[in-house]
Design a protein around this motif. Sequence first.
Motif, PDB file in Angstrom:
ATOM      1  N   ASP A  62      11.424  -3.720  -3.173  1.00  0.00           N
ATOM      2  CA  ASP A  62      10.383  -3.290  -2.256  1.00  0.00           C
ATOM      3  C   ASP A  62       9.254  -2.724  -3.106  1.00  0.00           C
ATOM      4  O   ASP A  62       9.274  -2.828  -4.329  1.00  0.00           O
ATOM      5  CB  ASP A  62      10.903  -2.279  -1.220  1.00  0.00           C
ATOM      6  CG  ASP A  62      11.367  -0.954  -1.826  1.00  0.00           C
ATOM      7  OD1 ASP A  62      10.910  -0.602  -2.926  1.00  0.00           O
ATOM      8  OD2 ASP A  62      12.174  -0.278  -1.177  1.00  0.00           O
ATOM      9  N   TYR A  63       8.269  -2.108  -2.484  1.00  0.00           N
ATOM     10  CA  TYR A  63       7.099  -1.670  -3.244  1.00  0.00           C
ATOM     11  C   TYR A  63       7.467  -0.686  -4.341  1.00  0.00           C
ATOM     12  O   TYR A  63       6.995  -0.777  -5.476  1.00  0.00           O
ATOM     13  CB  TYR A  63       6.070  -1.046  -2.297  1.00  0.00           C
ATOM     14  CG  TYR A  63       4.876  -0.472  -3.019  1.00  0.00           C
ATOM     15  CD1 TYR A  63       4.684   0.904  -3.108  1.00  0.00           C
ATOM     16  CD2 TYR A  63       3.944  -1.300  -3.638  1.00  0.00           C
ATOM     17  CE1 TYR A  63       3.595   1.438  -3.768  1.00  0.00           C
ATOM     18  CE2 TYR A  63       2.847  -0.776  -4.301  1.00  0.00           C
ATOM     19  CZ  TYR A  63       2.677   0.598  -4.355  1.00  0.00           C
ATOM     20  OH  TYR A  63       1.600   1.120  -5.022  1.00  0.00           O
ATOM     21  N   PHE A  64       8.315   0.273  -4.031  1.00  0.00           N
ATOM     22  CA  PHE A  64       8.677   1.282  -5.016  1.00  0.00           C
ATOM     23  C   PHE A  64       9.793   0.824  -5.938  1.00  0.00           C
ATOM     24  O   PHE A  64       9.991   1.386  -7.007  1.00  0.00           O
ATOM     25  CB  PHE A  64       9.094   2.594  -4.309  1.00  0.00           C
ATOM     26  CG  PHE A  64       7.953   3.300  -3.656  1.00  0.00           C
ATOM     27  CD1 PHE A  64       6.961   3.913  -4.411  1.00  0.00           C
ATOM     28  CD2 PHE A  64       7.846   3.346  -2.284  1.00  0.00           C
ATOM     29  CE1 PHE A  64       5.899   4.567  -3.809  1.00  0.00           C
ATOM     30  CE2 PHE A  64       6.793   3.997  -1.661  1.00  0.00           C
ATOM     31  CZ  PHE A  64       5.819   4.613  -2.429  1.00  0.00           C
ATOM     32  N   ASN A  65      10.546  -0.184  -5.533  1.00  0.00           N
ATOM     33  CA  ASN A  65      11.716  -0.586  -6.300  1.00  0.00           C
ATOM     34  C   ASN A  65      11.707  -2.064  -6.674  1.00  0.00           C
ATOM     35  O   ASN A  65      12.736  -2.718  -6.666  1.00  0.00           O
ATOM     36  CB  ASN A  65      12.992  -0.264  -5.499  1.00  0.00           C
ATOM     37  CG  ASN A  65      13.170   1.229  -5.318  1.00  0.00           C
ATOM     38  OD1 ASN A  65      13.331   1.957  -6.285  1.00  0.00           O
ATOM     39  ND2 ASN A  65      13.116   1.680  -4.086  1.00  0.00           N
ATOM     40  N   SER A  66      10.531  -2.600  -6.976  1.00  0.00           N
ATOM     41  CA  SER A  66      10.488  -3.971  -7.470  1.00  0.00           C
ATOM     42  C   SER A  66      11.135  -4.017  -8.847  1.00  0.00           C
ATOM     43  O   SER A  66      11.125  -3.034  -9.590  1.00  0.00           O
ATOM     44  CB  SER A  66       9.041  -4.461  -7.541  1.00  0.00           C
ATOM     45  OG  SER A  66       8.281  -3.632  -8.390  1.00  0.00           O
ATOM     46  N   TRP A  67      11.708  -5.147  -9.189  1.00  0.00           N
ATOM     47  CA  TRP A  67      12.461  -5.237 -10.445  1.00  0.00           C
ATOM     48  C   TRP A  67      12.429  -6.675 -10.928  1.00  0.00           C
ATOM     49  O   TRP A  67      12.669  -7.599 -10.155  1.00  0.00           O
ATOM     50  CB  TRP A  67      13.900  -4.784 -10.226  1.00  0.00           C
ATOM     51  CG  TRP A  67      14.650  -4.493 -11.489  1.00  0.00           C
ATOM     52  CD1 TRP A  67      15.608  -5.277 -12.076  1.00  0.00           C
ATOM     53  CD2 TRP A  67      14.525  -3.340 -12.320  1.00  0.00           C
ATOM     54  NE1 TRP A  67      16.079  -4.687 -13.215  1.00  0.00           N
ATOM     55  CE2 TRP A  67      15.429  -3.484 -13.395  1.00  0.00           C
ATOM     56  CE3 TRP A  67      13.737  -2.202 -12.254  1.00  0.00           C
ATOM     57  CZ2 TRP A  67      15.570  -2.541 -14.400  1.00  0.00           C
ATOM     58  CZ3 TRP A  67      13.868  -1.246 -13.252  1.00  0.00           C
ATOM     59  CH2 TRP A  67      14.777  -1.418 -14.308  1.00  0.00           C
ATOM     60  N   ASP A  68      12.114  -6.860 -12.213  1.00  0.00           N
ATOM     61  CA  ASP A  68      12.029  -8.212 -12.755  1.00  0.00           C
ATOM     62  C   ASP A  68      12.687  -8.267 -14.128  1.00  0.00           C
ATOM     63  O   ASP A  68      13.250  -7.273 -14.615  1.00  0.00           O
ATOM     64  CB  ASP A  68      10.575  -8.680 -12.824  1.00  0.00           C
ATOM     65  CG  ASP A  68       9.686  -7.745 -13.647  1.00  0.00           C
ATOM     66  OD1 ASP A  68      10.209  -7.072 -14.566  1.00  0.00           O
ATOM     67  OD2 ASP A  68       8.472  -7.692 -13.387  1.00  0.00           O
ATOM     68  N   SER A  69      12.631  -9.429 -14.763  1.00  0.00           N
ATOM     69  CA  SER A  69      13.305  -9.629 -16.047  1.00  0.00           C
ATOM     70  C   SER A  69      12.721  -8.751 -17.149  1.00  0.00           C
ATOM     71  O   SER A  69      13.441  -8.322 -18.050  1.00  0.00           O
ATOM     72  CB  SER A  69      13.229 -11.102 -16.456  1.00  0.00           C
ATOM     73  OG  SER A  69      11.890 -11.529 -16.565  1.00  0.00           O
ATOM     74  N   LYS A  71       0.821  -1.215   0.000  1.00  0.00           N
ATOM     75  CA  LYS A  71       0.000   0.000   0.000  1.00  0.00           C
ATOM     76  C   LYS A  71       0.855   1.266   0.000  1.00  0.00           C
ATOM     77  O   LYS A  71       0.335   2.380   0.076  1.00  0.00           O
ATOM     78  CB  LYS A  71      -0.927  -0.004   1.218  1.00  0.00           C
ATOM     79  CG  LYS A  71      -1.955  -1.132   1.189  1.00  0.00           C
ATOM     80  CD  LYS A  71      -2.858  -1.061   2.403  1.00  0.00           C
ATOM     81  CE  LYS A  71      -3.904  -2.188   2.369  1.00  0.00           C
ATOM     82  NZ  LYS A  71      -4.788  -2.140   3.573  1.00  0.00           N
ATOM     83  N   GLY A  72       2.159   1.084  -0.088  1.00  0.00           N
ATOM     84  CA  GLY A  72       3.063   2.230  -0.127  1.00  0.00           C
ATOM     85  C   GLY A  72       3.419   2.785   1.230  1.00  0.00           C
ATOM     86  O   GLY A  72       3.962   3.891   1.330  1.00  0.00           O
ATOM     87  N   ALA A  73       3.131   2.056   2.293  1.00  0.00           N
ATOM     88  CA  ALA A  73       3.426   2.524   3.650  1.00  0.00           C
ATOM     89  C   ALA A  73       4.807   2.061   4.100  1.00  0.00           C
ATOM     90  O   ALA A  73       5.176   0.901   3.912  1.00  0.00           O
ATOM     91  CB  ALA A  73       2.370   2.019   4.620  1.00  0.00           C
TER      92      ALA A  73
END
Length: 306
Positions: free
Chosen positions: A203-210, A133-135
Motif C-alpha cells: 500500500d502507500y506506506f508499505n510498498s516493497w520491491d526488489s 496521497k496518504g489518505a
Amino acid sequence: MNIQKVLVPPLKIQGIKTKLVLSIKSVIEWDNKGIYFEPFMGSGVVGFNIAPNRAIFSDNNPHIIAFYRAIQNGVITKNSAKSYLQYEGNLLQQYGQEHYLKIRTRFNQEHNPFDFLFLNRSCFNGLMRFNSKGAFNVPYCKKDMRFSQSYITKITNQIDWVAKLIQNKDYEFRVCDFSQTLQQAKENDFIYCDPPYIDRYSDYFNSWDSYQEKQLYNMLCATKAKFILSTWHSNQYRQNEYIENFWGHFHHNIIEHFYHLGANETNRHSIKETLVKNYIIKQNITKNIPTKQISLFESALERTTY
C-alpha cells in the motif's frame, strides 16, 4: 500442561503475525540485555508478546506510531477508548456508512489516533490501505452494529494490556525507514524484521520491491546483531524466488498456516512462511509449536520439492 497464550494488540493489520508468535518466540536466542529492534512494527504483536526490556519499534506508517505513542503518553487508555467507541459506535448504529465515511474524512484531515482505531475496527475485512496521497481509503464493512458492548470491551482490554506493558518498559516508537533503525543495531541486540511480503502485498506506506528487499538483505548480512526475518516461502501456486536469490544461505524454520485477512477469498488460502535466522538454535524448540528447523542442505532440497 502450561499452554502459552498469545496476547493480541488493538490494531488489526493484514499479515499480522498472531499465529506465528509462538513459533518466533521458540527460536529466539537472546539474553534480553541489549535492545530489541523491530523496524516493521505493524500491529506490534510480535514485539509486545516477546516483551523485551528495551525496544525501538519503528514503521514508515505514521498513524501506527502515533497510535502507540498515544497509548504510551496516556492519551488513549482503556476508559478513554471505551467512551470514544461507545459514542461513535452509537452514531454508526444510527447512520451506518454515512457515519463511517464522515469519520474517514475527518481522520484524513486531522489524523486523530482515536479515529484511526475506529476505522481500523470498522473497515472492510480489517484492511489497512492508503492511496497515493496518504489518505485512508478502505470502504465500510457494512456492519452498523459493529461496536457492541462486548466488542468494545475486547478492544479496550487489548489497549489496557499494551498500555501496562509499554508504561513499564523502556520503549521508543519512531516513524522512519527500516534502514535508519537497522543502522543502530549492535552485537548484543536482537532484530525482528517483518517487511511487506514481496510480490504479495503493498500500500502507500508499505510498498516493497526488489531494491528494498536487496537493501534489507545487505543490511542484515552486515549486522552484528542476531536477527529473525519473516517472509513467505511458498503457496499452492508458486514459490518466493527471493528465498533462493537472497535468503537461502541462512537458517530457516518453515511454518504453514492460513491467513484470514484479505480483500477476496483468493488471498485467504494456506501459505508456507519461513523464519530466516543468522544463527543456529542451541536450545530445544518448544513442543507443540508448528515450526520446522531445517539445515542449509535441507532448505535447498525443500525449495526444489514444494
